[in-house]
Design a protein around this motif. Structure first.
Motif, PDB file in Angstrom:
ATOM      1  N   MET A   1      45.979 -45.265  73.285  1.00 33.34           N
ATOM      2  CA  MET A   1      46.062 -46.241  72.339  1.00 33.34           C
ATOM      3  C   MET A   1      47.536 -46.771  72.163  1.00 33.34           C
ATOM      4  SD  MET A   1      43.742 -46.322  69.159  1.00 33.34           S
ATOM      5  CE  MET A   1      43.336 -47.812  68.223  1.00 33.34           C
ATOM      6  N   ASN A   2      47.658 -48.218  72.080  1.00 36.79           N
ATOM      7  CA  ASN A   2      49.158 -48.374  71.878  1.00 36.79           C
ATOM      8  C   ASN A   2      49.390 -48.655  70.279  1.00 36.79           C
ATOM      9  OD1 ASN A   2      49.824 -48.400  74.668  1.00 36.79           O
ATOM     10  ND2 ASN A   2      49.103 -50.441  75.038  1.00 36.79           N
ATOM     11  N   PRO A   3      50.597 -48.547  69.871  1.00 40.59           N
ATOM     12  CA  PRO A   3      50.700 -48.704  68.410  1.00 40.59           C
ATOM     13  C   PRO A   3      51.021 -50.172  68.173  1.00 40.59           C
ATOM     14  CG  PRO A   3      52.386 -47.695  69.199  1.00 40.59           C
ATOM     15  CD  PRO A   3      51.528 -47.473  70.180  1.00 40.59           C
ATOM     16  N   ILE A   4      50.431 -50.756  67.260  1.00 39.54           N
ATOM     17  CA  ILE A   4      50.718 -52.178  66.836  1.00 39.54           C
ATOM     18  C   ILE A   4      51.496 -52.283  65.443  1.00 39.54           C
ATOM     19  CG2 ILE A   4      49.465 -54.415  66.947  1.00 39.54           C
ATOM     20  CD1 ILE A   4      47.286 -53.243  68.118  1.00 39.54           C
ATOM     21  N   ILE A   5      51.915 -51.198  65.021  1.00 44.36           N
ATOM     22  CA  ILE A   5      52.416 -51.500  63.625  1.00 44.36           C
ATOM     23  C   ILE A   5      54.099 -51.460  63.962  1.00 44.36           C
ATOM     24  CG2 ILE A   5      53.093 -50.221  61.711  1.00 44.36           C
ATOM     25  CD1 ILE A   5      50.463 -48.529  62.007  1.00 44.36           C
ATOM     26  N   CYS A   6      54.690 -52.589  63.294  1.00 40.06           N
ATOM     27  CA  CYS A   6      56.037 -52.770  63.508  1.00 40.06           C
ATOM     28  C   CYS A   6      56.853 -51.717  63.060  1.00 40.06           C
ATOM     29  CB  CYS A   6      56.467 -54.147  62.514  1.00 40.06           C
ATOM     30  SG  CYS A   6      55.742 -55.461  63.197  1.00 40.06           S
ATOM     31  N   GLU A   7      58.095 -51.422  63.893  1.00 38.20           N
ATOM     32  CA  GLU A   7      58.948 -50.354  63.372  1.00 38.20           C
ATOM     33  C   GLU A   7      59.865 -50.811  62.467  1.00 38.20           C
ATOM     34  OE1 GLU A   7      60.464 -48.153  66.962  1.00 38.20           O
ATOM     35  OE2 GLU A   7      59.327 -49.716  67.844  1.00 38.20           O
ATOM     36  N   LYS A   8      60.562 -49.806  61.767  1.00 37.35           N
ATOM     37  CA  LYS A   8      61.101 -49.976  60.549  1.00 37.35           C
ATOM     38  C   LYS A   8      62.541 -49.321  60.705  1.00 37.35           C
ATOM     39  CE  LYS A   8      61.543 -49.468  55.481  1.00 37.35           C
ATOM     40  NZ  LYS A   8      61.002 -48.830  54.560  1.00 37.35           N
ATOM     41  N   GLY A   9      63.642 -50.302  60.375  1.00 38.43           N
ATOM     42  CA  GLY A   9      64.858 -49.650  60.436  1.00 38.43           C
ATOM     43  C   GLY A   9      65.453 -48.886  59.018  1.00 38.43           C
ATOM     44  N   PHE A  10      66.191 -48.050  59.145  1.00 39.73           N
ATOM     45  CA  PHE A  10      66.677 -47.191  57.946  1.00 39.73           C
ATOM     46  C   PHE A  10      68.231 -47.337  57.665  1.00 39.73           C
ATOM     47  CE2 PHE A  10      62.786 -45.165  59.551  1.00 39.73           C
ATOM     48  CZ  PHE A  10      61.998 -44.909  58.372  1.00 39.73           C
ATOM     49  N   ARG A  11      68.594 -46.889  56.733  1.00 38.37           N
ATOM     50  CA  ARG A  11      70.127 -46.911  56.329  1.00 38.37           C
ATOM     51  C   ARG A  11      70.930 -46.190  57.362  1.00 38.37           C
ATOM     52  NH1 ARG A  11      71.625 -44.187  51.244  1.00 38.37           N
ATOM     53  NH2 ARG A  11      69.974 -45.354  50.544  1.00 38.37           N
ATOM     54  N   ASN A  12      71.795 -46.666  57.925  1.00 40.88           N
ATOM     55  CA  ASN A  12      72.963 -46.307  59.048  1.00 40.88           C
ATOM     56  C   ASN A  12      71.883 -46.130  60.517  1.00 40.88           C
ATOM     57  OD1 ASN A  12      74.913 -46.382  57.380  1.00 40.88           O
ATOM     58  ND2 ASN A  12      74.272 -44.050  56.403  1.00 40.88           N
ATOM     59  N   HIS A  13      70.806 -46.658  60.735  1.00 36.86           N
ATOM     60  CA  HIS A  13      70.173 -46.319  61.715  1.00 36.86           C
ATOM     61  C   HIS A  13      69.192 -47.691  62.000  1.00 36.86           C
ATOM     62  CE1 HIS A  13      70.745 -42.257  62.203  1.00 36.86           C
ATOM     63  NE2 HIS A  13      70.353 -41.755  60.958  1.00 36.86           N
ATOM     64  N   PRO A  14      70.013 -48.764  62.369  1.00 42.22           N
ATOM     65  CA  PRO A  14      69.243 -50.006  62.502  1.00 42.22           C
ATOM     66  C   PRO A  14      68.408 -50.173  63.812  1.00 42.22           C
ATOM     67  CG  PRO A  14      71.789 -49.925  63.180  1.00 42.22           C
ATOM     68  CD  PRO A  14      71.332 -48.879  62.619  1.00 42.22           C
ATOM     69  N   LEU A  15      67.851 -51.116  63.863  1.00 45.43           N
ATOM     70  CA  LEU A  15      66.637 -51.207  65.091  1.00 45.43           C
ATOM     71  C   LEU A  15      67.532 -51.420  66.393  1.00 45.43           C
ATOM     72  CD1 LEU A  15      63.521 -52.986  63.457  1.00 45.43           C
ATOM     73  CD2 LEU A  15      63.687 -50.555  64.009  1.00 45.43           C
ATOM     74  N   THR A  16      67.061 -50.944  67.270  1.00 50.90           N
ATOM     75  CA  THR A  16      67.706 -51.545  68.703  1.00 50.90           C
ATOM     76  C   THR A  16      67.045 -52.906  69.206  1.00 50.90           C
ATOM     77  OG1 THR A  16      65.862 -50.613  69.929  1.00 50.90           O
ATOM     78  CG2 THR A  16      67.760 -49.192  69.543  1.00 50.90           C
ATOM     79  N   ASP A  17      67.878 -53.543  69.947  1.00 52.30           N
ATOM     80  CA  ASP A  17      67.377 -54.917  70.317  1.00 52.30           C
ATOM     81  C   ASP A  17      65.970 -54.924  71.094  1.00 52.30           C
ATOM     82  OD1 ASP A  17      69.772 -55.844  69.478  1.00 52.30           O
ATOM     83  OD2 ASP A  17      70.689 -55.852  71.580  1.00 52.30           O
ATOM     84  N   GLU A  18      65.547 -53.770  71.831  1.00 53.32           N
ATOM     85  CA  GLU A  18      64.243 -53.652  72.243  1.00 53.32           C
ATOM     86  C   GLU A  18      63.376 -53.378  71.199  1.00 53.32           C
ATOM     87  OE1 GLU A  18      61.760 -50.437  75.107  1.00 53.32           O
ATOM     88  OE2 GLU A  18      64.021 -50.389  74.989  1.00 53.32           O
ATOM     89  N   GLN A  19      63.553 -52.822  70.066  1.00 57.28           N
ATOM     90  CA  GLN A  19      62.617 -52.541  68.869  1.00 57.28           C
ATOM     91  C   GLN A  19      62.301 -53.700  68.182  1.00 57.28           C
ATOM     92  OE1 GLN A  19      64.800 -49.350  66.926  1.00 57.28           O
ATOM     93  NE2 GLN A  19      63.095 -48.012  67.373  1.00 57.28           N
ATOM     94  N   LYS A  20      63.365 -54.788  68.132  1.00 53.40           N
ATOM     95  CA  LYS A  20      63.346 -56.005  67.524  1.00 53.40           C
ATOM     96  C   LYS A  20      62.502 -57.013  68.404  1.00 53.40           C
ATOM     97  CE  LYS A  20      67.849 -55.977  65.146  1.00 53.40           C
ATOM     98  NZ  LYS A  20      69.197 -56.481  65.195  1.00 53.40           N
ATOM     99  N   ALA A  21      62.639 -56.900  69.680  1.00 50.03           N
ATOM    100  CA  ALA A  21      61.803 -57.719  70.512  1.00 50.03           C
ATOM    101  C   ALA A  21      60.446 -57.341  70.258  1.00 50.03           C
ATOM    102  CB  ALA A  21      62.264 -57.516  71.840  1.00 50.03           C
ATOM    103  N   ASN A  22      59.987 -56.058  70.467  1.00 48.58           N
ATOM    104  CA  ASN A  22      58.666 -55.505  70.143  1.00 48.58           C
ATOM    105  C   ASN A  22      58.027 -55.808  68.967  1.00 48.58           C
ATOM    106  OD1 ASN A  22      58.755 -54.117  72.653  1.00 48.58           O
ATOM    107  ND2 ASN A  22      59.216 -52.234  71.874  1.00 48.58           N
ATOM    108  N   ASN A  23      58.882 -55.680  68.021  1.00 46.66           N
ATOM    109  CA  ASN A  23      58.517 -56.225  66.568  1.00 46.66           C
ATOM    110  C   ASN A  23      58.174 -57.659  66.469  1.00 46.66           C
ATOM    111  OD1 ASN A  23      58.552 -53.647  65.380  1.00 46.66           O
ATOM    112  ND2 ASN A  23      60.387 -54.054  64.117  1.00 46.66           N
ATOM    113  N   ARG A  24      58.856 -58.453  67.157  1.00 47.40           N
ATOM    114  CA  ARG A  24      58.919 -60.058  67.123  1.00 47.40           C
ATOM    115  C   ARG A  24      57.450 -60.287  67.877  1.00 47.40           C
ATOM    116  NH1 ARG A  24      63.428 -61.218  69.002  1.00 47.40           N
ATOM    117  NH2 ARG A  24      64.337 -61.272  66.821  1.00 47.40           N
TER     118      ARG A  24
END
Length: 86
Positions: A1-24
């Motif tokens: 099963m694939n997760p459909i929940i958006c990932e979250k960035g944390f302080r000093n650990h921002p999302l990568t470009d790939e994670q941002k594209a997946n969230n979009r």
């Protein structure tokens, strides 16, 4: 099963470009579905099905979806009447 929940960035650990594209990509689908449910909740007095039996509940959901599709078609035709060639 694939997760459909958006990932979250944390302080000093921002999302990568790939994670941002997946969230979009996930947000595009969720946004469209949530707008439909919001319309049905707001203008059609909610999504509560008060009937006995699975067949009647399915018919209720189908008719609600049909009404939404008709309303959306009319809404689109108001702004883009050249789409229809009768």
């Amino acid at each position: 099963m694939n997760p459909i929940i958006c990932e979250k960035g944390f302080r000093n650990h921002p999302l990568t470009d790939e994670q941002k594209a997946n969230n979009r990509q996930k947000s595009k689908i969720r946004c469209r579905v949530e707008h439909i449910f919001g319309f049905e909740e707001g203008s059609m007095k909610g999504l509560v099905v008060r009937s006995i039996g699975l067949m009647r509940a399915k018919a209720n959901v189908a008719l609600t979806s049909l009404v939404y599709n008709m309303f959306r078609f009319i809404q689109i035709m108001r702004y883009k009447p050249e789409w229809v060639k009768i």
